[in-house]
Structure formats: C-alpha cells, structure tokens
Design a protein around this motif. Sequence first.
Motif, PDB file in Angstrom:
ATOM      1  N   GLN A  79       7.418  -5.323  -3.898  1.00 35.30           N
ATOM      2  CA  GLN A  79       8.446  -6.177  -3.315  1.00 35.30           C
ATOM      3  C   GLN A  79       9.407  -6.605  -4.412  1.00 35.30           C
ATOM      4  OE1 GLN A  79       6.453  -9.363  -1.339  1.00 35.30           O
ATOM      5  NE2 GLN A  79       5.957  -8.123   0.445  1.00 35.30           N
ATOM      6  N   THR A  80      10.682  -6.284  -4.229  1.00 36.87           N
ATOM      7  CA  THR A  80      11.712  -6.673  -5.186  1.00 36.87           C
ATOM      8  C   THR A  80      12.822  -7.366  -4.406  1.00 36.87           C
ATOM      9  OG1 THR A  80      12.775  -4.521  -4.976  1.00 36.87           O
ATOM     10  CG2 THR A  80      11.213  -4.774  -6.763  1.00 36.87           C
ATOM     11  N   GLY A  81      12.889  -8.668  -4.505  1.00 37.13           N
ATOM     12  CA  GLY A  81      13.923  -9.413  -3.793  1.00 37.13           C
ATOM     13  C   GLY A  81      13.760  -9.269  -2.296  1.00 37.13           C
ATOM     14  N   SER A  82      14.797  -8.818  -1.629  1.00 35.78           N
ATOM     15  CA  SER A  82      14.745  -8.664  -0.181  1.00 35.78           C
ATOM     16  C   SER A  82      14.300  -7.263   0.232  1.00 35.78           C
ATOM     17  CB  SER A  82      16.127  -8.945   0.415  1.00 35.78           C
ATOM     18  OG  SER A  82      17.052  -7.995  -0.064  1.00 35.78           O
ATOM     19  N   LYS A  83      14.200  -6.324  -0.704  1.00 37.96           N
ATOM     20  CA  LYS A  83      13.785  -4.961  -0.372  1.00 37.96           C
ATOM     21  C   LYS A  83      12.271  -4.850  -0.470  1.00 37.96           C
ATOM     22  CE  LYS A  83      17.896  -2.684  -2.139  1.00 37.96           C
ATOM     23  NZ  LYS A  83      18.400  -1.699  -3.085  1.00 37.96           N
ATOM     24  N   ARG A  84      11.677  -4.158   0.475  1.00 38.05           N
ATOM     25  CA  ARG A  84      10.247  -3.876   0.441  1.00 38.05           C
ATOM     26  C   ARG A  84      10.098  -2.384   0.204  1.00 38.05           C
ATOM     27  NH1 ARG A  84       6.117  -3.194   4.668  1.00 38.05           N
ATOM     28  NH2 ARG A  84       4.159  -3.523   3.598  1.00 38.05           N
ATOM     29  N   LEU A  85       9.477  -2.010  -0.906  1.00 39.39           N
ATOM     30  CA  LEU A  85       9.335  -0.615  -1.282  1.00 39.39           C
ATOM     31  C   LEU A  85       7.862  -0.256  -1.444  1.00 39.39           C
ATOM     32  CD1 LEU A  85      12.134  -0.455  -3.987  1.00 39.39           C
ATOM     33  CD2 LEU A  85      12.276   0.311  -1.626  1.00 39.39           C
ATOM     34  N   THR A  86       7.584   1.039  -1.368  1.00 37.03           N
ATOM     35  CA  THR A  86       6.230   1.543  -1.512  1.00 37.03           C
ATOM     36  C   THR A  86       6.218   2.660  -2.538  1.00 37.03           C
ATOM     37  OG1 THR A  86       5.781   1.022   0.785  1.00 37.03           O
ATOM     38  CG2 THR A  86       4.304   2.579  -0.261  1.00 37.03           C
ATOM     39  N   LYS A  87       5.207   2.658  -3.401  1.00 41.64           N
ATOM     40  CA  LYS A  87       5.041   3.734  -4.373  1.00 41.64           C
ATOM     41  C   LYS A  87       3.938   4.649  -3.866  1.00 41.64           C
ATOM     42  CE  LYS A  87       3.991   4.620  -9.207  1.00 41.64           C
ATOM     43  NZ  LYS A  87       3.651   3.992 -10.490  1.00 41.64           N
ATOM     44  N   ALA A  88       4.262   5.920  -3.658  1.00 38.77           N
ATOM     45  CA  ALA A  88       3.295   6.890  -3.159  1.00 38.77           C
ATOM     46  C   ALA A  88       3.049   7.948  -4.233  1.00 38.77           C
ATOM     47  CB  ALA A  88       3.812   7.551  -1.891  1.00 38.77           C
ATOM     48  N   ILE A  89       1.790   8.353  -4.365  1.00 35.95           N
ATOM     49  CA  ILE A  89       1.396   9.359  -5.345  1.00 35.95           C
ATOM     50  C   ILE A  89       0.728  10.511  -4.594  1.00 35.95           C
ATOM     51  CG2 ILE A  89       0.020   9.824  -7.399  1.00 35.95           C
ATOM     52  CD1 ILE A  89       0.109   6.777  -7.913  1.00 35.95           C
ATOM     53  N   LYS A  90       1.215  11.733  -4.856  1.00 38.50           N
ATOM     54  CA  LYS A  90       0.692  12.909  -4.176  1.00 38.50           C
ATOM     55  C   LYS A  90       0.175  13.889  -5.215  1.00 38.50           C
ATOM     56  CE  LYS A  90       3.825  15.309  -1.992  1.00 38.50           C
ATOM     57  NZ  LYS A  90       4.700  15.973  -1.025  1.00 38.50           N
ATOM     58  N   MET A  91      -0.998  14.471  -4.959  1.00 34.51           N
ATOM     59  CA  MET A  91      -1.571  15.475  -5.847  1.00 34.51           C
ATOM     60  C   MET A  91      -1.167  16.851  -5.325  1.00 34.51           C
ATOM     61  SD  MET A  91      -5.498  15.698  -7.140  1.00 34.51           S
ATOM     62  CE  MET A  91      -6.210  16.279  -5.635  1.00 34.51           C
ATOM     63  N   VAL A  92      -0.505  17.653  -6.179  1.00 34.58           N
ATOM     64  CA  VAL A  92       0.031  18.943  -5.777  1.00 34.58           C
ATOM     65  C   VAL A  92      -0.568  20.032  -6.660  1.00 34.58           C
ATOM     66  CG1 VAL A  92       2.143  20.298  -5.499  1.00 34.58           C
ATOM     67  CG2 VAL A  92       2.182  17.843  -5.080  1.00 34.58           C
ATOM     68  N   LYS A  93      -1.013  21.125  -6.041  1.00 36.49           N
ATOM     69  CA  LYS A  93      -1.586  22.242  -6.795  1.00 36.49           C
ATOM     70  C   LYS A  93      -0.481  23.216  -7.188  1.00 36.49           C
ATOM     71  CE  LYS A  93      -5.343  25.540  -6.679  1.00 36.49           C
ATOM     72  NZ  LYS A  93      -6.484  26.031  -5.921  1.00 36.49           N
ATOM     73  N   SER A  94      -0.445  23.575  -8.462  1.00 38.86           N
ATOM     74  CA  SER A  94       0.553  24.505  -8.973  1.00 38.86           C
ATOM     75  C   SER A  94       0.206  25.931  -8.538  1.00 38.86           C
ATOM     76  CB  SER A  94       0.596  24.433 -10.498  1.00 38.86           C
ATOM     77  OG  SER A  94       1.411  25.451 -11.026  1.00 38.86           O
ATOM     78  N   PRO A  95       1.176  26.668  -7.985  1.00 40.77           N
ATOM     79  CA  PRO A  95       0.876  28.037  -7.552  1.00 40.77           C
ATOM     80  C   PRO A  95       0.626  28.999  -8.717  1.00 40.77           C
ATOM     81  CG  PRO A  95       3.189  27.530  -7.212  1.00 40.77           C
ATOM     82  CD  PRO A  95       2.530  26.268  -7.667  1.00 40.77           C
ATOM     83  N   LYS A  96       1.216  28.746  -9.877  1.00 42.76           N
ATOM     84  CA  LYS A  96       1.050  29.639 -11.026  1.00 42.76           C
ATOM     85  C   LYS A  96      -0.302  29.469 -11.699  1.00 42.76           C
ATOM     86  CE  LYS A  96       5.793  30.408 -12.507  1.00 42.76           C
ATOM     87  NZ  LYS A  96       6.723  30.266 -13.616  1.00 42.76           N
ATOM     88  N   SER A  97      -0.601  28.246 -12.146  1.00 47.80           N
ATOM     89  CA  SER A  97      -1.803  28.033 -12.952  1.00 47.80           C
ATOM     90  C   SER A  97      -2.997  27.536 -12.142  1.00 47.80           C
ATOM     91  CB  SER A  97      -1.505  27.029 -14.063  1.00 47.80           C
ATOM     92  OG  SER A  97      -1.209  25.770 -13.511  1.00 47.80           O
ATOM     93  N   GLY A  98      -2.764  27.009 -10.969  1.00 43.74           N
ATOM     94  CA  GLY A  98      -3.851  26.472 -10.163  1.00 43.74           C
ATOM     95  C   GLY A  98      -4.236  25.056 -10.549  1.00 43.74           C
TER      96      GLY A  98
END
Length: 50
Positions: A10-29
């Motif tokens: 929460q920053t002032g009047s804005k409500r924000l969310t931090k999302a973290i996604k785990m992604v697999k690399s197609p080259k190295s795995g």
Amino acid sequence: MAKKSVASLQTGSKRLTKAIKMVKSPKSGAYTFVESIMPPDAVNDWLNKK
C-alpha cells in the motif's frame, strides 16, 4: 509451471500487489523468478499467461 507468491503493498491511495512467478527456461531447463508489481485485479491474468 508457476508458483504463486503474492504480497500486498500500500502506497498512499494506490493499492498494489507484488507477484512472483517461477518460469522454466526452455534452453537450460533451469528455473528463474519473474517479479512484477501490479494492481490486485491483474494478478491472475499475469500468472496464467505463458
């Protein structure tokens, strides 16, 4: 494969969310983490897209 980790920010009047996604690399795995800060209603769309 996505692992969801969501924290509310929460920053002032804005409500924000931090999302973290785990992604697999197609080259190295190896997995990398992609972070983004966005409005709470956009989190599911961001996590579901590839």
